[in-house]
Design a protein around this motif. Structure first.
Motif, short mmCIF file in Angstrom:
data_model
loop_
_atom_site.label_atom_id
_atom_site.label_comp_id
_atom_site.label_asym_id
_atom_site.label_seq_id
_atom_site.Cartn_x
_atom_site.Cartn_y
_atom_site.Cartn_z
N ARG A 183 0.90 -0.95 -0.19
CA ARG A 183 -0.03 0.11 -0.06
C ARG A 183 1.12 1.50 -0.06
NH1 ARG A 183 -1.68 2.63 4.43
NH2 ARG A 183 -3.85 2.89 3.87
N GLU A 184 2.11 0.67 0.08
CA GLU A 184 2.93 2.15 0.41
C GLU A 184 3.53 2.60 -0.77
OE1 GLU A 184 2.32 3.97 3.03
OE2 GLU A 184 1.97 2.96 4.15
N ARG A 185 3.35 1.38 -1.92
CA ARG A 185 4.33 1.97 -3.15
C ARG A 185 3.39 2.69 -4.10
NH1 ARG A 185 5.96 -3.93 -4.39
NH2 ARG A 185 6.63 -4.99 -2.33
N GLY A 186 3.95 3.12 -5.13
CA GLY A 186 3.89 4.44 -6.20
C GLY A 186 1.97 3.89 -6.59
N ILE A 188 0.21 2.24 -5.28
CA ILE A 188 -1.75 2.49 -4.69
C ILE A 188 -1.55 4.07 -4.27
CG2 ILE A 188 -1.78 1.72 -2.75
CD1 ILE A 188 -1.89 -1.02 -4.62
N GLU A 189 -0.57 4.69 -3.96
CA GLU A 189 -0.57 5.67 -3.99
C GLU A 189 -1.45 6.03 -4.81
OE1 GLU A 189 1.88 8.64 -1.87
OE2 GLU A 189 2.28 6.50 -0.37
N ALA A 190 -1.30 6.45 -6.55
CA ALA A 190 -1.77 7.51 -7.54
C ALA A 190 -3.52 7.02 -8.00
CB ALA A 190 -0.46 6.61 -8.69
N ARG A 192 -4.81 6.08 -5.22
CA ARG A 192 -5.74 6.57 -4.21
C ARG A 192 -5.61 8.36 -4.68
NH1 ARG A 192 -3.44 5.45 1.74
NH2 ARG A 192 -1.60 4.68 0.40
N GLY A 193 -4.69 8.96 -5.62
CA GLY A 193 -4.44 10.06 -5.90
C GLY A 193 -5.39 10.43 -6.16
#
Lengths: 300, 335
Positions: A183-186, A188-190, A192-193
Motif C-alpha cells: 500500500r505504500e508503493r507508488g 497504490i498512492e496514485a 488513491r490520489g
C-alpha cells in the motif's frame, strides 16, 4: 487449480499469454516440476473420474481376505476381500473434494481479512489481528477433536467448511503483511490520489499483485486439509459413513493389526503411498511456482 | 529491566485472556455434547429397579460428583475450581481428580517431545547450513527437497511408516506402552533401558517430523545473512573463511530459537497422532480417551493443558528473543 485465480487477476489478454509462456518455460527447465504437475493433475483426474470406473458397492471376494498383492489386486484386499486399489480410488473423491472446499474457504476468508486489515489499518486492524492471533494460538487438531463430538461432519462439503473456517489465520497474517508493504508503493498512492474507490483499489490493484502469493497458499492449504481430515478419520473420532483414506488407515491399523502382523500391511501402505505421492506433487509444484512468481530466485 | 517487566506483564495479561476464552469456549462446547455417561448410568440404575434418589446417590458415589444447578452455576463452579487447579473428577478413573490424571500423563508427552525436538534441531541446523552454502549444487538440492518433503508429510504418515518397518517388517521395537512390565519401575538399569527402547519410535517420529522444518528455516536464514554487508566487509578484509562462517552461523541461528520455543508448544497438539499410534499414554491419548468415553472433565482438562502449553511457549519465545537479540529490544522491530 491455480489458473482461475491468476486469470481473474491477470486482466489483459497479452499479459496472460506471456504469463503462460513463462509458466511453460519454468516447468520445462527442471523435469521434477513436470513430474509434480503430472502428479497433481493425476490426482485431480482420479478424484473426478476415478469412481466412475468401479461399480457402486465394490465387489467382495470373501474367499480372499487380506489377500497379498497380486496382478489382480495390486495392493491386496481388505478384511472383507474388497480390492484395496478400488477403495483407494473411490475414496479419493471425498478426500480431494474436502480439500478443495477447505482451500477455497481458507484463501477467500484469509485474503479478505488480511486485505481489509492491512488496507484500513487503525482500529479494525488491531481488532482483526487480535482475533487472528487468538485463532493461531488455539491448537487446531485438539479443537477439531473436541468439535467432532458435537459435529458429525457427514458430507465432504460440511467437513471442508469446518476445516476452512478453522484454517484462515495464517493466510490472513501473511496477506496483511503483504498489503502493508504494497500500500505504500507508488501505484497504490496514485490510485488513491485519483480518488478511486476502496473496493476498486483492493480488487483491481492490490489483489492482482498478490494473486500468485494467494495461489501458493491455496495449494499449501490443500495439503493441510488432506492431512487434517484423513487424520481425523484415522483417529476414529468421526463416524465411518464414507469410504476414504483415513477410514482405510484406521481399519488397517486398529482393525487389521497392521502394526503387529504383516497381513494388513498392503492395506495400510496404499493410502500412505497416496498421501506421500500427493505431498510430493504439491511440494514440487509449489517449488516451481516459487520460481515463476519470484523472478529473483531464477538462475538464468 | 523495566522494559522487560512491562513486556512480560503485557504478555501475561494477553495469555490469561486467551486461556479464559479457551476454557469458556471448551466448557460450553463440551457441555453441549450429546450422550451423557452419567445420565446414561443413572437411567440404567433406575431401569434396574432402583429408586430415583438412590440411583442419584449411587451415581454420585461412583463418579464423586453430579453436575447440579443451571449451566451458569456449573460454569462459575468450574472456573472457581480452575483457580485452585481443580479440574473436576474424571469419569473414566472414578475417584481421581482430572488434574492428577493429566499431570501423570504430561510427563509422557513432555519428555519424548523435548528429546525429539532437540535432536532434530541440532541435526537440522547443521544440515541447513550445508543446504545454504551448497544451494546451487546437487547436495543443496537434495537437502532442500528432502527438507520440503519431510516438512510436508504429516506426522501420522511418518509414524505409520516407521511403525510398519520397525514393528511389522523387522520386529525389533515394541509397538505400544512406555516400558516392559517385566521391570520394576524405578531407578534401575533394566527399567531405564526399557523406557528408552519403548520411547525410540515416538522420539524418532517427532525428530523426523520436525527435521525438515529446521533445514528449511536454517537455510533461508543463512542465505539472508550471507547477503548482509558485514559478511561482505569481513570477506573483503580477508578474514579466514572459518571465522566468517562463525559470524554467519551465529547471526542466522537467532530467529530459529523463536521457532524452537513455538514448535515445542505446537508439538503438544501434534503428539496426539504419535501417542495414538504407539499407544503412548500422554496428553494426546488422554484427550482421545476422554472424547471416546464422553468424559467432559478429562476432555476439557486435556484441551486446556495443551492450550496453556502453547500460550506459555509463545510468551517464552517472544521474551527469549528479546533477550538474545538486542536489536529487538530497542524498538518495535519485533512485530
Amino acid at each position: 487449480m491455480t489458473a482461475p485465480v491468476i486469470a481473474a487477476g491477470g486482466g489483459r489478454a497479452a499479459l496472460r499469454r506471456n504469463f503462460w509462456r513463462g509458466v511453460w518455460r519454468v516447468l520445462k527447465r527442471k523435469p521434477s516440476r513436470m513430474v509434480g504437475m503430472v502428479i497433481v493433475l493425476g490426482f485431480a483426474f482420479m478424484g473426478v473420474f476415478g469412481p466412475m470406473f468401479y461399480p457402486d458397492p465394490l465387489p467382495r471376494d470373501t474367499a480372499a481376505l487380506y489377500a497379498p498383492p497380486s496382478w489382480e489386486h495390486p495392493f491386496g484386499t481388505d478384511f472383507e476381500g474388497t480390492d484395496v486399489l478400488a477403495l483407494l480410488v473411490t475414496g479419493s473423491r471425498y478426500v480431494l473434494l474436502t480439500a478443495l472446499v477447505t482451500a477455497v474457504i481458507t484463501v477467500v476468508v484469509g485474503a479478505a481479512i488480511g486485505l481489509f486489515a492491512g488496507f484500513r489499518r487503525g482500529r479494525w486492524d488491531t481488532v482483526l489481528m487480535r482475533i487472528t492471533d487468538m485463532k493461531l494460538t488455539i491448537p487446531g487438531l485438539p479443537l477439531l477433536l473436541v468439535l467432532s463430538t458435537i459435529w458429525k461432519f457427514t458430507s465432504a462439503l460440511e467437513m471442508g467448511l469446518v476445516l476452512g473456517l478453522l484454517g484462515w489465520g495464517g493466510v490472513a497474517r501473511a496477506v496483511r503483511s503483504q498489503t502493508l508493504s504494497l500500500r505504500e508503493r507508488g501505484f497504490i498512492e496514485a490510485a488513491r490520489g485519483l480518488g478511486l474507490s476502496t473496493t476498486h483499489i483492493i480488487g483491481r490493484e492490490l489483489l492482482p499483485s498478490m494473486a500468485p502469493f494467494v495461489a501458493m497458499n491455496m495449494l499449501i492449504a490443500v495439503t493441510g486439509a488432506v492431512y487434517a481430515q484423513v487424520g481425523l478419520f484415522f483417529l476414529g473420532v468421526l463416524p465411518f459413513e464414507a469410504n476414504n483414506w483415513g477410514v482405510m488407515l484406521n481399519l488397517a491399523v486398529f482393525g487389521g493389526g497392521a502394526m503387529s502382523s504383516p497381513a494388513a500391511l498392503p492395506y495400510l501402505m496404499a493410502p500412505l503411498l497416496a498421501i506421500l505421492l500427493l505431498t510430493l506433487g504439491i511440494v514440487l509444484v509449489v517449488d516451481a511456482m516459487d520460481e515463476i512468481f519470484n523472478p529473483r530466485l531464477r538462475e538464468e | 529491566m523495566t522494559m522487560f517487566a512491562r513486556r512480560l506483564a503485557g504478555h501475561l495479561a494477553r495469555g490469561l485472556v486467551m486461556v479464559l476464552v479457551v476454557t469458556t469456549v471448551s466448557f460450553f462446547v463440551i457441555r453441549s455434547v450429546p450422550g451423557d455417561p452419567m445420565a446414561a448410568r443413572y437411567e440404567k440404575l433406575v431401569e434396574q429397579g432402583m429408586s430415583p434418589t438412590a440411583a442419584q446417590r449411587a451415581v454420585e458415589v461412583l463418579y464423586g460428583f453430579a453436575p447440579t444447578g443451571s449451566l451458569w452455576q456449573q460454569y462459575v463452579d468450574y472456573m472457581s475450581g480452575l483457580l485452585r487447579l481443580d479440574l473436576g473428577q474424571s469419569l473414566m478413573v472414578p475417584g481421581v481428580g482430572v488434574s492428577t490424571v493429566l499431570f501423570s500423563a504430561a510427563k509422557w508427552t513432555v519428555l519424548p517431545v523435548l528429546a525429539g525436538t532437540l535432536l532434530s534441531f541440532l541435526i537440522g541446523v547443521v544440515m541447513g547450513v550445508y543446504a545454504a552454502i551448497r544451494r546451487s549444487g546437487r547436495l543443496g538440492d537434495v537437502l532442500a527437497i528432502s527438507g520440503s518433503l519431510l516438512h510436508g508429510v504429516p506426522q501420522y504418515v511418518l509414524a505409520l511408516l516407521l511403525g510398519a518397518v520397525f514393528t511389522t517388517l523387522i520386529p525389533i521395537l515394541p509397538t505400544s506402552g512406555t516400558a516392559d512390565i517385566m521391570f520394576e519401575p524405578g531407578f534401575n538399569a533394566g527399567y531405564i533401558g526399557s523406557l528408552i527402547e519403548y520411547a525410540t519410535l515416538p522420539v524418532l517420529t517427532y525428530a523426523l517430523a520436525s527435521y525438515g522444518g529446521w533445514i528449511l528455516a536454517m537455510k533461508s536464514s543463512v542465505v539472508t545473512v550471507l547477503g548482509d554487508d558485514f559478511i561482505l566487509a569481513a570477506e573483503l578484509r580477508g578474514i579466514k573463511r572459518g571465522i566468517v562462517f562463525r559470524y554467519v552461523a551465529r547471526n542466522a541461528i537467532l530467529p530459529l530459537f523463536t521457532i524452537l520455543a513455538l514448535s515445542l508448544g505446537m508439538l503438544f497438539g501434534g503428539a496426539i497422532f504419535i501417542e495414538r499410534i504407539f499407544n503412548y499414554p500422554g496428553l494426546g491419548l488422554m484427550l482421545i480417551d476422554g472424547i471416546n468415553n464422553r468424559d467432559y472433565a478429562l476432555m476439557g482438562g486435556a484441551f486446556l493443558l495443551i492450550t496453556v502449553a502453547i500460550v506459555v511457549a509463545n510468551i517464552v519465545a517472544d521474551l527469549f528473543y528479546s533477550v538474545i537479540d538486542p536489536r529487538v529490544r530497542s524498538g518495535e522491530g519485533a512485530r
